[in-house]
Scaffold this motif. Structure first.
Motif, short mmCIF file in Angstrom:
data_model
loop_
_atom_site.label_atom_id
_atom_site.label_comp_id
_atom_site.label_asym_id
_atom_site.label_seq_id
_atom_site.Cartn_x
_atom_site.Cartn_y
_atom_site.Cartn_z
N ALA A 1 -7.81 -57.99 9.26
CA ALA A 1 -6.94 -58.17 10.46
C ALA A 1 -7.98 -58.78 11.27
O ALA A 1 -7.95 -58.65 12.85
CB ALA A 1 -5.52 -58.78 10.47
N ILE B 1 -0.25 -54.88 7.26
CA ILE B 1 -1.80 -55.68 8.21
C ILE B 1 -2.57 -55.28 9.34
O ILE B 1 -1.32 -54.73 10.63
CB ILE B 1 -2.03 -57.40 8.99
N LEU C 1 2.25 -56.35 10.98
CA LEU C 1 0.93 -56.01 11.87
C LEU C 1 0.71 -55.29 13.39
O LEU C 1 1.40 -55.16 13.99
CB LEU C 1 0.67 -57.84 12.14
N MET D 1 -6.25 -68.16 10.42
CA MET D 1 -5.14 -67.79 10.98
C MET D 1 -5.87 -68.43 12.61
O MET D 1 -7.31 -68.73 12.95
CB MET D 1 -5.20 -66.57 12.15
N SER E 1 -9.99 -59.92 14.66
CA SER E 1 -9.13 -60.25 16.14
C SER E 1 -10.79 -60.63 16.94
O SER E 1 -10.53 -61.79 17.46
CB SER E 1 -7.87 -59.74 15.78
N ASP F 1 -4.72 -54.91 12.61
CA ASP F 1 -5.67 -54.95 13.69
C ASP F 1 -7.10 -55.09 13.78
O ASP F 1 -7.23 -53.89 14.07
CB ASP F 1 -5.09 -56.37 14.71
N MET G 1 -7.70 -61.18 6.34
CA MET G 1 -6.56 -62.70 6.65
C MET G 1 -7.62 -62.49 8.66
O MET G 1 -7.14 -61.23 9.70
CB MET G 1 -5.76 -62.21 7.32
N SER G 2 -8.58 -63.88 8.33
CA SER G 2 -9.30 -63.93 9.89
C SER G 2 -8.70 -64.55 11.21
O SER G 2 -8.25 -65.55 10.92
CB SER G 2 -10.14 -64.29 9.20
N TYR G 3 -8.56 -64.04 12.66
CA TYR G 3 -8.64 -64.76 12.82
C TYR G 3 -9.37 -65.80 13.48
O TYR G 3 -10.15 -65.61 14.51
CB TYR G 3 -8.58 -63.40 14.59
#
Length: 352
Positions: free
Chosen positions: A192, A133, A94, A275, A194, A135, A219-221
């Motif tokens: 991702a 990934i 990440l 996440m 965030s 961020d 990929m969601s926070y």
């Protein structure tokens, strides 16, 4: 001298009538092999994701003072780190970027030659199979340290009722869309987001799909709390807010039902992976999300969780390896399929 073990038991006929245990759980703990055979929760290197902080330059590994064993790295060193991680069975990284220049809207985040796109390309060249990934946030890139566009009197869309310094949701969505496409085109496998910006997943999904990047995952926070455990990260990413905090967009640590609502929204908007962040203080949230949804679930073991144990271990107060593996196992036991952790490299070695 007579010892306790050498004495003839004095029963007076009492113990002859005590029941013998029928259920003996200790039978399955009698040896390491047997304990391993019946172990319910497995922890493997393939379940771990290693965060990497990247900065401009070459041949740089700058120690992060508040996170012993962690570094800011130039892209070439990030590629080297990715190779070492892959050799230990780590399959994903990440990326967090430290830009050369910061401004009010974090413009380097959307620059194809920005630090994260550079690092993505370097890692993919070195380890093509590594899952990269990105961020997706703006706190590292803005001169104010907040995660997007701020309400300001010098903007044409200034909203006095919100107050100066309030993070504007929809203008920030436009920046997220632009930067996500740039990072995906550079080779990121997963974006991702965030920042806990309302609508971030739907906006990024639409932008990626419109750019012909429908294969790029999100990929969601989904449940990110306004936590005190992030302290060392501010040092690592050089991203402390210049005023206030992030409680207006990150979640109140007291709320659990709200987390489930946030997660439900991200599922509906097209998230591929969910996440929860932080991990250890929010194991109950991880479990509730796991019970509610079938999507893959990540948990972020954040900087404060890492640094507290590191500091105590350096004082000789506890066994770092034992505590690290115990906490990672707890996060897996709570329901996380994958864990973002600063112990990824060390844990992979400990796990053999």
């Amino acid at each position: 001298m007579e010892t306790l073990s050498s004495r003839t038991p004095v029963t007076n006929g009492i113990t002859n009538h005590l029941p013998t245990p029928v259920q003996r759980p200790r039978r399955l703990r009698i040896s390491p092999a047997l304990r391993d055979l019946v172990r319910e929760t497995r922890l493997t290197p393939a379940q771990l994701i290693a965060p990497i902080f990247v900065r401009h330059g070459r041949d740089l590994r700058v120690a992060i003072r508040s996170m012993p064993g962690q570094y800011q790295m130039s892209p070439d060193q990030a590629a080297r780190e990715a190779r070492e991680l892959a050799e230990r069975g780590i399959r994903a990284v990440l990326l967090f970027g430290i830009p050369a220049h910061k401004d009010a809207c974090g413009s380097e985040n959307a620059d194809p030659d920005g630090i994260v796109p550079q690092a993505i390309r370097a890692i993919k060249d070195a380890v093509p199979g590594m899952v990269v990934i990105s961020d997706m946030c703006f706190c590292e890139y803005t001169d104010h340290g907040h995660c997007g566009v701020l309400n300001s009197p010098d903007r044409s869309d200034f909203q006095p009722q919100l107050g100066e310094g309030y993070l504007l949701n929809d203008p920030t969505l436009a920046l997220l869309a632009e930067a996500s496409v740039v990072h995906a085109r550079a080779g990121a496998d997963i974006i991702a987001p965030s920042g806990m910006i309302d609508g971030m997943v739907a906006t990024i999904r639409a932008a990626l799909d419109s750019a012909g990047l429908s294969h790029t995952s999100i990929m969601s926070y989904a449940a990110k709390y306004a936590s005190g455990f992030y302290g060392p990260f501010r040092d690592a990413a050089e991203s402390p807010p210049q005023f206030g905090d992030r409680s207006q967009y990150q979640m109140d640590p007291a709320n659990a039902r709200e987390a489930l609502r946030e997660v439900d929204l991200d599922v509906a908007e097209g998230a591929d992976i969910l996440m929860v962040k932080p991990a250890l203080a929010y194991l109950d949230i991880i479990r509730q999300v796991r019970d509610r949804h079938t999507l893959p679930l990540a948990a972020y073991q954040v900087s404060g969780e890492y640094s507290m144990v590191k500091a105590a271990a350096l004082q000789g107060w506890l066994d770092e390896q034992r505590i690290a593996l115990e906490t990672l196992t707890a996060i897996r036991r709570a329901g996380a399929d994958m864990i973002i952790t600063y112990w990824a490299k060390e844990a992979a070695e400990w796990l053999g």
